[in-house]
Design a protein around this motif. Structure first.
Motif, PDB file in Angstrom:
ATOM      1  N   THR A 193       5.232   9.845  -9.432  1.00  0.00           N
ATOM      2  CA  THR A 193       5.545   9.579 -10.837  1.00  0.00           C
ATOM      3  C   THR A 193       5.509  10.879 -11.653  1.00  0.00           C
ATOM      4  O   THR A 193       4.708  11.772 -11.391  1.00  0.00           O
ATOM      5  N   ASN A 194       6.404  10.975 -12.631  1.00  0.00           N
ATOM      6  CA  ASN A 194       6.485  12.189 -13.458  1.00  0.00           C
ATOM      7  C   ASN A 194       6.011  11.950 -14.899  1.00  0.00           C
ATOM      8  O   ASN A 194       6.337  12.708 -15.796  1.00  0.00           O
ATOM      9  N   ALA A 195       5.297  10.862 -15.105  1.00  0.00           N
ATOM     10  CA  ALA A 195       4.734  10.597 -16.434  1.00  0.00           C
ATOM     11  C   ALA A 195       3.313  11.132 -16.442  1.00  0.00           C
ATOM     12  O   ALA A 195       2.425  10.569 -15.804  1.00  0.00           O
ATOM     13  N   TRP A 196       3.065  12.241 -17.155  1.00  0.00           N
ATOM     14  CA  TRP A 196       1.778  12.934 -17.051  1.00  0.00           C
ATOM     15  C   TRP A 196       0.789  12.524 -18.124  1.00  0.00           C
ATOM     16  O   TRP A 196      -0.176  13.225 -18.378  1.00  0.00           O
ATOM     17  N   GLU A 197       1.024  11.415 -18.788  1.00  0.00           N
ATOM     18  CA  GLU A 197       0.050  10.944 -19.766  1.00  0.00           C
ATOM     19  C   GLU A 197      -1.190  10.427 -19.045  1.00  0.00           C
ATOM     20  O   GLU A 197      -1.097   9.646 -18.098  1.00  0.00           O
ATOM     21  N   GLN A 198      -2.357  10.847 -19.510  1.00  0.00           N
ATOM     22  CA  GLN A 198      -3.588  10.454 -18.845  1.00  0.00           C
ATOM     23  C   GLN A 198      -3.787   8.938 -18.856  1.00  0.00           C
ATOM     24  O   GLN A 198      -4.156   8.338 -17.849  1.00  0.00           O
ATOM     25  N   GLY A 199      -3.535   8.331 -20.018  1.00  0.00           N
ATOM     26  CA  GLY A 199      -3.719   6.888 -20.101  1.00  0.00           C
ATOM     27  C   GLY A 199      -2.778   6.125 -19.186  1.00  0.00           C
ATOM     28  O   GLY A 199      -3.170   5.157 -18.529  1.00  0.00           O
ATOM     29  N   TYR A 200      -1.519   6.585 -19.132  1.00  0.00           N
ATOM     30  CA  TYR A 200      -0.544   5.912 -18.276  1.00  0.00           C
ATOM     31  C   TYR A 200      -0.915   6.061 -16.805  1.00  0.00           C
ATOM     32  O   TYR A 200      -0.862   5.102 -16.029  1.00  0.00           O
ATOM     33  N   LEU A 201      -1.301   7.272 -16.381  1.00  0.00           N
ATOM     34  CA  LEU A 201      -1.637   7.497 -14.977  1.00  0.00           C
ATOM     35  C   LEU A 201      -2.867   6.697 -14.567  1.00  0.00           C
ATOM     36  O   LEU A 201      -2.907   6.133 -13.468  1.00  0.00           O
ATOM     37  N   ASN A 202      -3.855   6.639 -15.416  1.00  0.00           N
ATOM     38  CA  ASN A 202      -5.032   5.820 -15.105  1.00  0.00           C
ATOM     39  C   ASN A 202      -4.671   4.338 -15.014  1.00  0.00           C
ATOM     40  O   ASN A 202      -5.062   3.639 -14.085  1.00  0.00           O
ATOM     41  N   GLY A 203      -3.928   3.869 -16.024  1.00  0.00           N
ATOM     42  CA  GLY A 203      -3.522   2.463 -16.013  1.00  0.00           C
ATOM     43  C   GLY A 203      -2.665   2.122 -14.815  1.00  0.00           C
ATOM     44  O   GLY A 203      -2.805   1.048 -14.206  1.00  0.00           O
ATOM     45  N   LEU A 204      -1.765   3.038 -14.442  1.00  0.00           N
ATOM     46  CA  LEU A 204      -0.904   2.821 -13.283  1.00  0.00           C
ATOM     47  C   LEU A 204      -1.730   2.696 -12.010  1.00  0.00           C
ATOM     48  O   LEU A 204      -1.515   1.803 -11.186  1.00  0.00           O
ATOM     49  N   TRP A 205      -2.703   3.576 -11.846  1.00  0.00           N
ATOM     50  CA  TRP A 205      -3.528   3.552 -10.636  1.00  0.00           C
ATOM     51  C   TRP A 205      -4.320   2.248 -10.544  1.00  0.00           C
ATOM     52  O   TRP A 205      -4.337   1.580  -9.515  1.00  0.00           O
ATOM     53  N   TYR A 206      -4.980   1.871 -11.644  1.00  0.00           N
ATOM     54  CA  TYR A 206      -5.776   0.640 -11.631  1.00  0.00           C
ATOM     55  C   TYR A 206      -4.902  -0.592 -11.413  1.00  0.00           C
ATOM     56  O   TYR A 206      -5.273  -1.507 -10.672  1.00  0.00           O
ATOM     57  N   LEU A 207      -3.741  -0.623 -12.058  1.00  0.00           N
ATOM     58  CA  LEU A 207      -2.865  -1.788 -11.963  1.00  0.00           C
ATOM     59  C   LEU A 207      -2.404  -2.011 -10.535  1.00  0.00           C
ATOM     60  O   LEU A 207      -2.504  -3.117  -9.984  1.00  0.00           O
ATOM     61  N   GLN A 208      -1.896  -0.957  -9.902  1.00  0.00           N
ATOM     62  CA  GLN A 208      -1.320  -1.123  -8.570  1.00  0.00           C
ATOM     63  C   GLN A 208      -2.383  -1.421  -7.518  1.00  0.00           C
ATOM     64  O   GLN A 208      -2.216  -2.328  -6.697  1.00  0.00           O
ATOM     65  N   LEU A 214       0.823  -1.201   0.000  1.00  0.00           N
ATOM     66  CA  LEU A 214       0.000   0.000   0.000  1.00  0.00           C
ATOM     67  C   LEU A 214       0.865   1.261   0.000  1.00  0.00           C
ATOM     68  O   LEU A 214       0.606   2.208  -0.748  1.00  0.00           O
ATOM     69  N   ALA A 215       1.904   1.265   0.826  1.00  0.00           N
ATOM     70  CA  ALA A 215       2.793   2.428   0.867  1.00  0.00           C
ATOM     71  C   ALA A 215       3.513   2.608  -0.466  1.00  0.00           C
ATOM     72  O   ALA A 215       3.653   3.737  -0.971  1.00  0.00           O
ATOM     73  N   GLY A 216       3.978   1.497  -1.063  1.00  0.00           N
ATOM     74  CA  GLY A 216       4.667   1.601  -2.342  1.00  0.00           C
ATOM     75  C   GLY A 216       3.767   2.115  -3.446  1.00  0.00           C
ATOM     76  O   GLY A 216       4.147   2.994  -4.233  1.00  0.00           O
ATOM     77  N   ALA A 217       2.538   1.595  -3.512  1.00  0.00           N
ATOM     78  CA  ALA A 217       1.608   2.062  -4.540  1.00  0.00           C
ATOM     79  C   ALA A 217       1.276   3.539  -4.356  1.00  0.00           C
ATOM     80  O   ALA A 217       1.177   4.294  -5.337  1.00  0.00           O
ATOM     81  N   SER A 218       1.122   3.969  -3.114  1.00  0.00           N
ATOM     82  CA  SER A 218       0.808   5.380  -2.861  1.00  0.00           C
ATOM     83  C   SER A 218       1.979   6.283  -3.253  1.00  0.00           C
ATOM     84  O   SER A 218       1.782   7.346  -3.863  1.00  0.00           O
ATOM     85  N   LEU A 219       3.195   5.879  -2.916  1.00  0.00           N
ATOM     86  CA  LEU A 219       4.358   6.690  -3.263  1.00  0.00           C
ATOM     87  C   LEU A 219       4.545   6.788  -4.770  1.00  0.00           C
ATOM     88  O   LEU A 219       4.867   7.847  -5.302  1.00  0.00           O
ATOM     89  N   VAL A 220       4.365   5.674  -5.453  1.00  0.00           N
ATOM     90  CA  VAL A 220       4.493   5.712  -6.914  1.00  0.00           C
ATOM     91  C   VAL A 220       3.431   6.620  -7.516  1.00  0.00           C
ATOM     92  O   VAL A 220       3.697   7.417  -8.430  1.00  0.00           O
ATOM     93  N   THR A 221       2.207   6.529  -7.009  1.00  0.00           N
ATOM     94  CA  THR A 221       1.128   7.378  -7.520  1.00  0.00           C
ATOM     95  C   THR A 221       1.420   8.860  -7.304  1.00  0.00           C
ATOM     96  O   THR A 221       1.123   9.704  -8.164  1.00  0.00           O
TER      97      THR A 221
END
Length: 397
Positions: free
Chosen positions: A96-111, A86-93
């Motif tokens: 992260t410096n990748a501001w692509e909407q698709g990447y950020l959404n996918g990253l959130w759902y994946l983790q 949980l801490a790792g997923a929160s820190l990555v969220t």
């Protein structure tokens, strides 16, 4: 007599522990890679004859590693593993410096999908007083992370977190409830089997003995009163006592024969086995492919025959379970003599498992110990394997 043999699987267990904690130690590295990879970051490639084809961008691999590296702790320390994920997923969220909407959404759902699955695992293993606070914490952090992540539709993701976390907890808690129910059913079945067997034996003995002993007592009283004045009547009373005694003895033999299992061999005229006969069990186990390390501590003193027999039978049943179910090639038997009694322990490093099943061998061991005023415990060990430990006092039960 003591034979010292290195514990089996100790090296493998230590190597596994080192690998698990090494993976946890790599969390900062994975977090750094996830936070700095960014959009269009480096990729892992597979060489081909004509050109290199990117197969897994590092910006997706690193966040996955952040939530998967602590997974090795789930078996022994599920709460710590869930907290690290949980801490790792929160820190990555948050970093992260990748501001692509698709990447950020996918990253959130994946983790957080992985975190929710791990919450279900925790709920399936931990009691509710532990899993409910864990579920609340996961939900709060997951909702907060939905708004920290700058991707669009934060409200939708926060709303989706509620049924996702709830479904994960309910699924895990259902597994825990089914497991507890199955354990209760096994314990209830074992208790009913013991009670039914005791009732059957009591009925058999009552039918065979109670009436006959009553007749014998009455006839003995009559004979004692008339032996001087009416010898013929006293002789008749003694004849009745003899006939009734023989009939009772024959009935007892039939009852004991019926209580024995059909596949048991005929009764042996050998002396009652005891602790001095454990070598025979060790040899029999060796013939079955299990090497037994036998250790005797303390100064052996004279023990009652029933204590020696109970200790022998407990070791016999435990070794039988090792041969049939443990799937190991060695185990340890320890006998400790003390002034107040004897302690017996049988330990193996097999696959373990819950106590239960169709047989009643463990119930029988506990009954033997309880009849002597002792106790017997059997169950899986936290570090793996199975342990049977019995304490048999010398004093009266």
């Amino acid at each position: 007599m003591e034979a010292v043999v290195p514990r089996p699987r100790v090296v493998a267990r230590r190597v596994r522990t080192v690998l698990i904690w090494s993976a946890v130690a790599l969390l900062p590295v994975a977090l750094l890679l996830a936070a700095t990879s960014g959009a269009g970051g480096p990729v892992l490639v597979v060489p081909t004859p004509d050109h290199s084809v990117p197969v897994l961008p590092l910006r997706y691999l690193a966040p996955v590693l952040v939530v998967l590296l602590p997974a090795g702790l789930l078996r022994r320390r599920p709460l710590l593993a869930l907290g690290l994920m949980l801490a790792g997923a929160s820190l990555v969220t948050a970093t992260t410096n990748a501001w692509e909407q698709g990447y950020l959404n996918g990253l959130w759902y994946l983790q957080f999908l992985v975190v929710d699955v791990m919450l279900g695992v925790v709920a399936a293993r931990a009691p509710r007083r532990v899993s409910v606070p864990a579920a609340v914490m996961v939900l709060l952090v997951q909702v907060a992370a939905a708004f920290v992540n700058p991707a669009a539709d934060a409200v939708d993701r926060a709303t989706l977190s509620v049924p996702a976390v709830l479904a994960a907890w309910v699924a895990g808690n259902s597994v825990l409830a089914r497991r507890a129910y199955a354990e209760q059913m096994r314990a209830h079945a074992a208790t009913e089997a013991v009670a039914a067997e005791r009732l059957r034996i009591a009925r058999e003995l009552h039918d065979v003995v109670a009436h006959s002993i009553g007749v014998i007592a009455i006839q003995a009283g009559v004979g004692a009163r008339v032996i001087d004045t009416q010898p013929a009547q006293a002789r008749a009373a003694l004849t009745t006592i003899e006939a009734t005694s023989r009939e009772t003895l024959a009935g007892l033999r039939r009852t004991l024969g019926a209580l024995r299992r059909p596949d048991d061999p005929a009764a042996s005229l050998d002396p009652t086995p005891g602790l001095s006969d454990l070598d025979r069990l060790v040899a029999a186990a060796a013939d079955a492919g299990v090497r037994v390390t036998l250790a005797v501590d303390g100064e052996p003193g004279p023990l009652p025959a029933e204590v020696e027999l109970a200790a022998y039978r407990i070791v016999q049943e435990a070794l039988t379970n090792v041969v049939r179910h443990a799937r190991v090639d060695r185990c340890r038997v320890t006998v400790r003599h003390a002034p107040d009694g004897v302690r017996v322990e049988v330990v193996d490093d097999g696959r373990g498992g819950p106590v239960g099943g169709d047989g009643h061998g463990i119930v029988g061991m506990r009954e033997r110990a309880a009849l002597l005023g002792g106790r017997c415990a059997a169950g899986p060990r936290p570090e793996g394997g199975f342990r049977v430990a019995a304490v048999l006092p010398v004093g009266p039960a």
